[in-house]
Motif scaffolding. Structure first.
Motif, PDB file in Angstrom:
ATOM      1  N   GLN A  67       1.234  -0.950  -0.439  1.00  0.00           N
ATOM      2  CA  GLN A  67       0.307  -0.480   0.065  1.00  0.00           C
ATOM      3  C   GLN A  67       0.918   1.204  -0.236  1.00  0.00           C
ATOM      4  N   GLY A  68       0.464   1.545  -1.400  1.00  0.00           N
ATOM      5  CA  GLY A  68       1.260   3.629  -1.239  1.00  0.00           C
ATOM      6  C   GLY A  68       0.442   4.721  -1.425  1.00  0.00           C
ATOM      7  N   LEU A  69       0.868   5.677  -1.932  1.00  0.00           N
ATOM      8  CA  LEU A  69       0.038   7.174  -2.031  1.00  0.00           C
ATOM      9  C   LEU A  69       0.503   7.378  -3.499  1.00  0.00           C
ATOM     10  N   TYR A  70      -0.481   8.480  -3.978  1.00  0.00           N
ATOM     11  CA  TYR A  70      -0.556   8.898  -4.980  1.00  0.00           C
ATOM     12  C   TYR A  70      -0.798  10.634  -4.751  1.00  0.00           C
ATOM     13  N   ILE A  71       1.087  11.264  -4.836  1.00  0.00           N
ATOM     14  CA  ILE A  71       0.618  12.581  -3.945  1.00  0.00           C
ATOM     15  C   ILE A  71       0.343  13.713  -4.964  1.00  0.00           C
ATOM     16  N   THR A  72      -0.965  14.210  -5.225  1.00  0.00           N
ATOM     17  CA  THR A  72      -1.108  14.864  -6.494  1.00  0.00           C
ATOM     18  C   THR A  72      -1.485  16.827  -6.579  1.00  0.00           C
ATOM     19  N   GLY A  73      -1.025  17.434  -6.452  1.00  0.00           N
ATOM     20  CA  GLY A  73      -0.897  18.999  -6.467  1.00  0.00           C
ATOM     21  C   GLY A  73      -0.405  19.682  -7.503  1.00  0.00           C
ATOM     22  N   SER A  74      -1.080  20.829  -7.254  1.00  0.00           N
ATOM     23  CA  SER A  74       0.070  21.355  -8.403  1.00  0.00           C
ATOM     24  C   SER A  74       1.615  21.290  -8.633  1.00  0.00           C
ATOM     25  N   PHE A  75       1.838  22.208  -8.991  1.00  0.00           N
ATOM     26  CA  PHE A  75       3.578  22.564  -9.704  1.00  0.00           C
ATOM     27  C   PHE A  75       4.437  23.504  -7.989  1.00  0.00           C
ATOM     28  N   VAL A  79       3.468  22.908  -5.292  1.00  0.00           N
ATOM     29  CA  VAL A  79       3.317  22.921  -4.286  1.00  0.00           C
ATOM     30  C   VAL A  79       3.530  21.979  -2.963  1.00  0.00           C
ATOM     31  N   GLY A  80       4.922  21.144  -2.801  1.00  0.00           N
ATOM     32  CA  GLY A  80       5.643  20.841  -2.079  1.00  0.00           C
ATOM     33  C   GLY A  80       5.417  19.465  -2.150  1.00  0.00           C
ATOM     34  N   LYS A  81       5.499  19.226  -3.144  1.00  0.00           N
ATOM     35  CA  LYS A  81       4.934  17.354  -2.996  1.00  0.00           C
ATOM     36  C   LYS A  81       7.503  16.723  -3.148  1.00  0.00           C
ATOM     37  N   THR A  82       7.760  17.185  -3.920  1.00  0.00           N
ATOM     38  CA  THR A  82       8.973  16.317  -3.643  1.00  0.00           C
ATOM     39  C   THR A  82       9.240  16.532  -2.033  1.00  0.00           C
ATOM     40  N   TYR A  83       9.698  17.957  -1.446  1.00  0.00           N
ATOM     41  CA  TYR A  83      10.156  19.029  -0.263  1.00  0.00           C
ATOM     42  C   TYR A  83       9.112  17.516   0.341  1.00  0.00           C
ATOM     43  N   LEU A  84       8.483  17.122   0.609  1.00  0.00           N
ATOM     44  CA  LEU A  84       7.579  15.758   1.671  1.00  0.00           C
ATOM     45  C   LEU A  84       8.498  15.071   1.123  1.00  0.00           C
ATOM     46  N   MET A  85       8.390  14.317   0.470  1.00  0.00           N
ATOM     47  CA  MET A  85       8.983  13.009  -0.494  1.00  0.00           C
ATOM     48  C   MET A  85      10.094  12.774   0.109  1.00  0.00           C
ATOM     49  N   GLY A  86      11.238  14.477   0.828  1.00  0.00           N
ATOM     50  CA  GLY A  86      12.090  14.449   0.873  1.00  0.00           C
ATOM     51  C   GLY A  86      12.099  13.761   2.944  1.00  0.00           C
ATOM     52  N   ALA A  87      10.814  14.138   3.949  1.00  0.00           N
ATOM     53  CA  ALA A  87      10.795  14.068   4.968  1.00  0.00           C
ATOM     54  C   ALA A  87      10.176  12.443   4.610  1.00  0.00           C
ATOM     55  N   VAL A  88       9.976  12.458   4.255  1.00  0.00           N
ATOM     56  CA  VAL A  88       9.193  10.435   4.076  1.00  0.00           C
ATOM     57  C   VAL A  88      10.317   9.818   4.298  1.00  0.00           C
ATOM     58  N   ILE A 137      -4.825  14.652  -2.370  1.00  0.00           N
ATOM     59  CA  ILE A 137      -4.688  15.427  -3.237  1.00  0.00           C
ATOM     60  C   ILE A 137      -3.937  16.535  -2.457  1.00  0.00           C
ATOM     61  N   MET A 138      -3.093  17.358  -2.731  1.00  0.00           N
ATOM     62  CA  MET A 138      -2.411  18.247  -2.034  1.00  0.00           C
ATOM     63  C   MET A 138      -2.343  19.776  -2.574  1.00  0.00           C
ATOM     64  N   GLU A 139      -2.921  20.951  -2.509  1.00  0.00           N
ATOM     65  CA  GLU A 139      -3.048  22.244  -2.859  1.00  0.00           C
ATOM     66  C   GLU A 139      -1.984  23.392  -1.566  1.00  0.00           C
ATOM     67  N   GLY A 140      -1.924  24.690  -2.144  1.00  0.00           N
ATOM     68  CA  GLY A 140      -1.486  25.307  -1.669  1.00  0.00           C
ATOM     69  C   GLY A 140      -0.736  26.365  -2.387  1.00  0.00           C
ATOM     70  N   ASP A 141      -0.029  27.273  -2.247  1.00  0.00           N
ATOM     71  CA  ASP A 141       0.617  28.287  -2.495  1.00  0.00           C
ATOM     72  C   ASP A 141       1.524  27.460  -3.326  1.00  0.00           C
ATOM     73  N   ASN A 142       1.812  28.550  -4.136  1.00  0.00           N
ATOM     74  CA  ASN A 142       3.116  28.208  -5.352  1.00  0.00           C
ATOM     75  C   ASN A 142       4.161  28.368  -4.575  1.00  0.00           C
ATOM     76  N   ARG A 143       5.377  27.356  -3.774  1.00  0.00           N
ATOM     77  CA  ARG A 143       6.571  27.461  -2.685  1.00  0.00           C
ATOM     78  C   ARG A 143       7.954  28.508  -3.206  1.00  0.00           C
ATOM     79  N   ARG A 144       7.755  28.002  -4.629  1.00  0.00           N
ATOM     80  CA  ARG A 144       9.140  28.462  -4.875  1.00  0.00           C
ATOM     81  C   ARG A 144       9.310  29.407  -4.961  1.00  0.00           C
ATOM     82  N   THR A 145      10.440  29.718  -4.790  1.00  0.00           N
ATOM     83  CA  THR A 145      10.814  31.123  -5.142  1.00  0.00           C
ATOM     84  C   THR A 145      11.978  31.573  -6.032  1.00  0.00           C
TER      85      THR A 145
END
Ligand code: ADP
Ligand code: MG
Length: 313
Positions: A160-168, A170-179, A303-311
């Motif tokens: 069992q895994g996850l499928y995390i979807t959200g726009s560019f 939003v911090g998905k890759t960052y979250l994967m670092g923590a995982v 679903i992962m939403e939020g602001d674009n965190r990229r600077t």
């Protein structure tokens, strides 16, 4: 005798012998040294005198440890090492052992080596769940799910895994670092793969013969994180011979996979169909559906939403 020599010169107006005596006294008054010496039968005074420098060093470094300023600021001769007195061939021997702080730091480094951050930016290598801002409800849900996954998954027992979807951004890759780091704490090996590069690399690997090895390695990793799936160029070969084979194996072995994507599952299905020649009978559509069935079956869509965190600078 350099160390002692220096100390003596500093202290001394002239009387070397007397000072030596005093130093001997000081060393012999040290509780740790006393405890060592009382355990050693048959040590002569001249032996102790000969090792006065070692004993002095031992006492001084343990005094540093008693007043430990942290590993970074360790004032000992070898940073993070504590002296130890032993007997070797009937004589005193000074040796060094890593201190508990140093051992813990080394352990952490070893865990970090578990994470094969293939193609992943340096900035996320050290991310932990504590670093992650939870500034928005949808983000919080995704972070919670990722946290639960990282702390509960048991590769080999459940796929069992996850499928995390959200726009560019939003911090998905960052979250994967923590995982990945939380998994390393649990001694579970993981790999974060930047999917488009990985597929491209495999394609190149056909000509240099590395293709099979690379695919095998990724196929077997206890937790596979396929970052940015859907951003790759799709082809029948990528879909069926790589992705299909990879997921088939992992499903059989109950090895979890975590996906991140800018696409939701329905969009990914369209992407996997990649050629749209129309018609329900279309073979591409069927093949895409088969892979999607596996992904849907084993991975909860989050679903992962939020602001674009990229600077952007
Ligand atoms: P995505 O993979 O969804 O496109 P990233 O994970 O690359 O987004 O995040 C975009 C930027 O925002 C990165 O520079 C990352 O370091 C930063 N970032 C993302 N999430 C957080 C967070 N929760 N707290 C602090 N910085 C974050
Ligand atoms: Mg990303």
């Amino acid at each position: 005798m350099d160390q002692i020599g220096k100390s003596i010169r500093k202290l001394d107006g002239g009387n070397f012998e007397k000072r030596l005596e005093a130093l001997m006294q000081e060393v012999l008054e040290d509780k740790r040294i006393q405890s060592f010496l009382t355990k050693q039968q048959g040590l002569t005074e001249s032996q102790i005198e000969r090792h006065l420098n070692d004993l002095f060093q031992y006492k001084k470094e343990w005094a540093n440890c008693d007043d430990c300023p942290g590993l970074e600021n360790c004032p000992n001769l070898m940073q993070g090492y504590q002296p130890e007195l032993k007997m070797y061939r009937d004589d005193i021997q000074l040796s060094y052992q890593p201190c508990p702080l140093k051992r813990k730091a080394d352990e952490r480094k070893k865990q970090a080596a578990f994470i094969k951050s293939l193609y992943i930016p340096k900035e996320i290598v050290a991310v932990t769940f504590k670093d992650i801002d939870q500034d928005n409800a949808s983000r919080v849900t995704a972070i919670k799910k990722a946290f639960q996954f990282a702390h509960a998954t048991n590769p080999g027992e459940t796929g069992q895994g996850l499928y995390i979807t959200g726009s560019f951004g939003v911090g998905k890759t960052y979250l994967m670092g923590a995982v990945s780091n939380a998994l390393a704490e649990r001694q579970i090996e993981s790999m974060i793969i930047y999917t488009p590069d990985f597929f491209r690399e495999l394609k190149q690997g056909i000509s240099d013969g590395s293709y099979q090895d690379k695919l095998e390695t990724v196929k077997r990793v206890p937790v596979l994180i396929l970052d940015d799936i859907g951003a790759e160029t799709m082809s029948a070969w990528v879909r069926d011979d790589i992705l299909g084979a990879l997921l088939q194996y992992r499903m059989m072995e109950k090895l979890p996979t975590v996906f991140t994507s800018n696409y939701d599952l329905d969009d990914l299905e369209a992407h996997l169909t990649y050629t749209n020649r129309g018609g329900v009978e279309n073979i591409e559509e069927l093949k895409a559906k088969r892979i999607m069935e596996r992904i849907r079956h084993l991975n909860e869509e989050v679903i992962m939403e939020g602001d674009n965190r990229r600077t952007f600078s």
